[in-house]
Write an enzyme that holds these catalytic residues in place. Structure first.
Site, short mmCIF file in Angstrom:
data_model
loop_
_atom_site.label_atom_id
_atom_site.label_comp_id
_atom_site.label_asym_id
_atom_site.label_seq_id
_atom_site.Cartn_x
_atom_site.Cartn_y
_atom_site.Cartn_z
CB ILE A 140 -17.36 30.56 11.59
CG1 ILE A 140 -17.12 29.49 10.53
CG2 ILE A 140 -16.07 30.81 12.38
CD1 ILE A 140 -16.11 29.88 9.46
CG ASP A 192 -23.83 48.06 9.96
OD1 ASP A 192 -22.78 47.52 9.53
OD2 ASP A 192 -24.54 48.79 9.26
CE1 TYR A 240 -15.02 36.43 2.15
CE2 TYR A 240 -13.53 34.78 1.21
CZ TYR A 240 -14.30 35.25 2.27
OH TYR A 240 -14.35 34.53 3.44
CE LYS A 245 -13.07 37.40 4.98
NZ LYS A 245 -13.40 37.68 6.39
CB THR A 273 -21.41 27.42 7.93
OG1 THR A 273 -21.77 27.82 6.60
CG2 THR A 273 -19.97 27.83 8.21
CG LEU A 330 -25.32 30.53 4.29
CD1 LEU A 330 -26.82 30.70 4.04
CD2 LEU A 330 -24.66 31.89 4.46
#
Length: 259
Positions: free
Chosen positions: A19, A64, A156, A160, A193, A195
């Site tokens: 993305i 990073d 996660y 988020k 994506t 991946l």
């Protein structure tokens, strides 16, 4: 080439793939000067090179997002090289599966370090530069998992959800201070994506079938989204067309969270 973002200097974190890469490409297509940042410097340079080969303007920087010193270096380099920063897209993030019983503390802390601390640092460092240059705007990439729960994504979900509410807090602060800085979040659904494509190709058929049944089949529009679907939403938020939009959450999920 569109001129919706002409001469705007944009920093995209996690811009080396997926993305983030799509956002970089679409921003360039709309006239922006793109700073592609990624913890993988080679990936960032590859995207920046593609943009330049297509006639756009782009540089690559290693970043990073969980490291404050890294942010200080990148912001200083942008100040020297570009003289300003108009848009920050906080896209870098990770997702490590785990439920409330088996998620390890190591994975929990790593997720929060990148997904939460990274976004906080990005906003803080960018606002300091934007507010003295007449404003700007920040786009934080959250997720539909920042809106609804997933039994196998406790860390996660937490990260988020934090991005969603940090966005609103920062938006209110900047509006109150009249900095001219807008802050919004984008919530992608299930996006195909490279991946994800690779993972699905390499996965056991049983896992792939379960993923499609549990995730993709529940999308009302009947298919996964493409990285460009998210990128186009970001272009809108970064443009002057969204001049009255701040503290908003833009959901791009094929209707998943509407059910």
């Amino acid at each position: 080439m569109s001129e919706r973002l002409i001469n705007k200097v944009v920093l995209v974190t996690g811009g080396g793939s997926g993305i983030g890469e799509a956002i970089c490409m679409q921003f360039s297509n709309n006239g922006a000067v793109v700073v592609v940042s990624d913890v993988n410097e080679h990936s960032a340079e590859k995207v920046a090179c593609t943009i330049r080969n297509n006639g756009g303007k782009a540089t690559a920087l290693k970043l990073d997002v969980s490291c404050e010193d890294n942010w200080d270096v990148v912001i200083a380099q942008i100040k020297i090289q570009q003289g300003k920063l108009d848009v920050l897209v906080n896209n870098a993030g990770i997702g490590l599966p785990g439920n409330v019983e088996d998620q390890s503390m190591e994975d929990w802390q790593l997720t929060e370090k990148i997904n939460v601390h990274g976004v906080f640092l990005g906003m803080q460092k960018s606002i300091a530069m934007m507010k003295v240059n007449g404003g700007g705007n920040i786009i934080n990439i959250s997720s539909i998992d920042g809106l609804v729960g997933d039994a196998m994504a406790i860390a996660y979900n937490a990260s988020k959800g934090s991005v969603r509410l940090m966005t609103k807090s920062a938006a209110l602060h900047c509006a109150k201070k009249q900095y001219g800085i807008r802050v919004n979040s984008v919530h992608p659904g299930y996006i195909l994506t490279p991946l994800v494509q690779e993972q699905m190709l390499e996965a056991e058929p049983a896992w792939r079938d379960e993923y499609i049944e549990q995730k993709v089949s529940r999308v009302p529009m009947g298919q996964m989204g493409q990285p460009d679907d998210i990128a186009h939403g970001c272009v809108y938020l970064a443009s002057d067309e969204a001049k009255y939009v701040t503290g908003a959450e833009i959901v791009i999920d094929g209707g998943f969270t509407a059910t």
